[in-house]
Design a protein around this motif. Structure first.
Motif, PDB file in Angstrom:
ATOM      1  N   TYR A   1      -6.463  -1.183   2.781  1.00 38.65           N
ATOM      2  CA  TYR A   1      -5.385  -0.228   3.031  1.00 38.65           C
ATOM      3  C   TYR A   1      -5.839   1.149   2.564  1.00 38.65           C
ATOM      4  N   ARG A   2      -5.876   2.084   3.507  1.00 35.35           N
ATOM      5  CA  ARG A   2      -6.307   3.455   3.209  1.00 35.35           C
ATOM      6  C   ARG A   2      -5.076   4.304   2.896  1.00 35.35           C
ATOM      7  N   MET A   3      -5.148   5.009   1.775  1.00 38.27           N
ATOM      8  CA  MET A   3      -4.020   5.841   1.348  1.00 38.27           C
ATOM      9  C   MET A   3      -4.455   7.294   1.353  1.00 38.27           C
ATOM     10  N   SER A   4      -3.930   8.022   2.314  1.00 39.02           N
ATOM     11  CA  SER A   4      -4.256   9.446   2.388  1.00 39.02           C
ATOM     12  C   SER A   4      -3.541  10.187   1.257  1.00 39.02           C
ATOM     13  N   THR A   5      -4.268  11.046   0.582  1.00 36.43           N
ATOM     14  CA  THR A   5      -3.703  11.814  -0.538  1.00 36.43           C
ATOM     15  C   THR A   5      -3.564  13.280  -0.143  1.00 36.43           C
TER      16      THR A   5
ATOM     17  N   GLY B   1       0.814  -1.203   0.000  1.00 34.06           N
ATOM     18  CA  GLY B   1       0.000   0.000   0.000  1.00 34.06           C
ATOM     19  C   GLY B   1       0.850   1.255   0.000  1.00 34.06           C
ATOM     20  N   GLU B   2       1.916   1.239   0.798  1.00 32.67           N
ATOM     21  CA  GLU B   2       2.801   2.405   0.804  1.00 32.67           C
ATOM     22  C   GLU B   2       3.465   2.599  -0.558  1.00 32.67           C
TER      23      GLU B   2
ATOM     24  N   SER C   1      -4.046   3.002   8.920  1.00 28.88           N
ATOM     25  CA  SER C   1      -3.941   2.842   7.473  1.00 28.88           C
ATOM     26  C   SER C   1      -4.395   1.457   7.040  1.00 28.88           C
TER      27      SER C   1
ATOM     28  N   GLN D   1      -9.870   9.946  -1.581  1.00 26.20           N
ATOM     29  CA  GLN D   1      -8.939   9.072  -0.874  1.00 26.20           C
ATOM     30  C   GLN D   1      -8.816   7.789  -1.672  1.00 26.20           C
TER      31      GLN D   1
ATOM     32  N   LEU E   1       0.855   4.010  -2.986  1.00 27.44           N
ATOM     33  CA  LEU E   1       0.601   5.418  -2.741  1.00 27.44           C
ATOM     34  C   LEU E   1       1.715   6.279  -3.341  1.00 27.44           C
ATOM     35  N   GLU E   2       2.939   5.834  -3.162  1.00 29.01           N
ATOM     36  CA  GLU E   2       4.067   6.586  -3.698  1.00 29.01           C
ATOM     37  C   GLU E   2       3.988   6.665  -5.228  1.00 29.01           C
TER      38      GLU E   2
END
Length: 539
Positions: free
Chosen positions: A223-227, A54-55, A213, A233, A58-59
């Motif tokens: 998996y929550r990905m804050s933008t 997830g990380e 997260s 989201q 997001l990246e």
């Protein structure tokens, strides 16, 4: 029914079978523990992989959004408008410089041109899914597996740039059955950008209050990905066990290790059974060969130091002269049922050795210890009656000692002990204070005397927590009109202190060590204290 129980008992009374059952039971338990450890490890590994993935998503997605915003900002800033050749060239240059841009377009009403073709007629764009102050976002909701369909479009003014499903697939590499969703309207609506449609919201309470997260559900990982944008989201959802999992090498060793350990447990159980069987067999031979002997621990009146009786003790001296501790063979005999033979042997040997002495001294008594099996059954009363009649000894001269731990069923024990008292036997509670016999039960039991355990006698005069137990037992016994015998008296100070507390009788090495029958007869007939010797010092 008894025959069935006997058959079942005989079936299970086999060392190899019991060892095999122990090995199987321990193997099942150890394997279950190993599987549980492995599953927990897999879940932790799965969660860790999902968190890392997830990380990473997001990246990479931030890179995609960054390039889309940069491209549309560049197009909005340049002065060209309309679908002329210069505009087409500009659109192509923007698309070529960006890795993730699939199409860059200029849209004016129903006419549009892009880096992928000249001016053409198009359907009017629908309302954007996200309308921000600067950018508009369109999310493609189709689930067709076409990599050339636009998955995400970003617009500013009359310029629109988009990335395709193929571009996003290269970026995020979804796990099987997983979906990448854009969450809108403060978590109330979710549109899949990649992967199949997922039930939304994934939990009844969404968004979760804890703000984590990674949310672990029984069947899914979310998996929550804050933008950087507050308007949307990103959420990655994957079924559990869909990620490539690997067990730690140590966990693979748990399974064969469990089997090896179970085999060791079975072997140890077998050795223990064989050892107990061996000792049980040796004990049976000892009874037949006369290796068991009875010694007598004299009981004295503390005031006059006159011997009033003795406690019969059984000892096992092997043919080689070595002694086997009663703490080893008495519990074994209780488990195997041989304790009844030992009790009968002690009772018979007492009357054979001291019958004449007891007939000549009607106030003298010998106490015999009873195991729980004889406390809970009336058998010993019949055995004692037959032997006493044969040796012409009064029942009052044979006392029976029972421990608190032997009172398994107080009601049954009360009836059997009352039957013994009814014919004249005394009943003594041995090692009082070390079991679970409460005062309420003690008041209802047919008891003549309490014997205070040596551990409480040793604590007298010290600051130990148990130093006040003996005086408490003494007062309680006096309230119930019971005699008290103190065990394990080893020094004169203890004897005087106990006498001052109202204890009339005691036994211990201060007065005499356990004596054989000849020494005990000499003690009584000569009326003096005999310096006894330890059993292991006797020839």
């Amino acid at each position: 029914m008894p025959a069935l129980f006997a058959t079942v008992r005989q079936f299970f009374h086999r060392p190899w079978l019991l060892a095999a059952l122990a090995a199987l039971a321990s193997a099942g338990l150890l394997l279950a523990i190993s599987v549980n450890v492995a599953l927990q490890q897999m879940k932790q590994s799965e969660s860790a992989q999902m968190n890392a993935q997830g990380e990473r998503f997001l990246e990479r997605l931030e890179q995609v959004f960054g390039q889309l915003r940069e491209a549309v900002d560049q197009l909005q800033a340049q002065p060209l408008r309309g679908c002329d050749p210069l505009m087409l060239t500009q659109l192509q240059q923007v698309a070529l410089k960006s890795r993730f841009i699939y199409e860059a377009s200029y849209v004016e009403g129903t006419r549009a041109c892009s880096n992928r073709g000249d001016e053409r007629i198009i359907e009017p764009l629908r309302s954007p899914d996200i309308q921000g102050p600067t950018y508009s976002y369109w999310l493609n909701t189709t689930t067709e597996p076409n990599e050339n369909l636009a998955a995400l479009m970003l617009g500013r003014g009359r310029f629109v740039v988009s990335t395709s499903r193929g571009h996003l697939t290269d970026v995020v590499d979804l796990p099987p059955g997983g979906s990448l969703l854009v969450v809108l309207d403060r978590g109330t609506r979710a549109i899949p950008v990649l992967g199949p449609t997922q039930p939304w919201p994934p939990t009844t309470e969404w968004p979760p209050a804890q703000g984590k997260s990674l949310i672990e559900l029984p069947d899914r990982l979310v998996y929550r990905m804050s933008t950087k944008s507050p308007d949307y989201q990103l959420v990655l959802i994957a079924p559990r066990a869909s990620l490539p999992l690997k067990l730690n090498g140590l966990l693979w060793l748990l399974f064969p290790g469990s089997l090896v350990l179970a085999g060791c447990i079975g072997w140890l159980v077998l050795q223990l059974i064989l050892q107990r069987r061996s000792m049980s067999s040796e004990l049976q031979h000892a009874l037949r060969r006369g290796e068991l002997q009875v010694l007598y621990q004299p009981i004295f009146e503390l005031d006059s130091r006159r011997c009033v009786g003795a406690e019969a003790l059984v000892r096992w001296r092997r043919p080689d002269g070595s002694l086997t501790s009663p703490e080893l063979f008495i519990p074994l005999a209780e488990n195997t049922g041989q304790i009844r033979q030992i009790t009968d042997f002690v009772l018979q040997r007492v009357l054979e050795q001291l019958g004449q002495l007891l007939r000549a001294n009607r106030q003298l008594y010998i106490s015999v210890n009873l195991a729980a099996c004889d406390v809970m059954a009336p058998r010993i009363g019949r055995v004692a009656a037959r032997l006493l009649a044969h040796h012409r000894v009064a029942p009052s001269q044979i006392a029976f000692e029972v421990t608190e731990r032997g009172l398994i069923d107080v009601v049954v024990a009360r009836d059997n002990l009352q039957a013994l008292r009814a014919v004249g036997h005394q009943v003594l509670i041995d090692d009082f204070g070390t079991g679970y016999c409460s005062l309420a039960y003690l008041q209802t039991l047919p008891v003549d005397c309490l014997k205070i355990d040596k551990s409480f006698i040793d604590a007298l005069g010290h600051d130990a927590a148990s130093s006040g137990v003996a005086p408490h037992i003494i007062r309680m016994a006096h309230d119930l009109h019971l005699r008290v015998i103190a065990e394990g008296i080893e020094c004169e100070d203890q004897a005087q202190l106990l006498n001052s507390e109202g204890v009339n009788y005691g036994q211990g090495w201060l007065f005499a060590h356990p004596l054989n029958a000849r020494q005990f007869v000499e003690l009584i007939t000569r009326g003096r204290r005999v310096a006894g010797r330890r059993i292991d010092d006797e020839p």
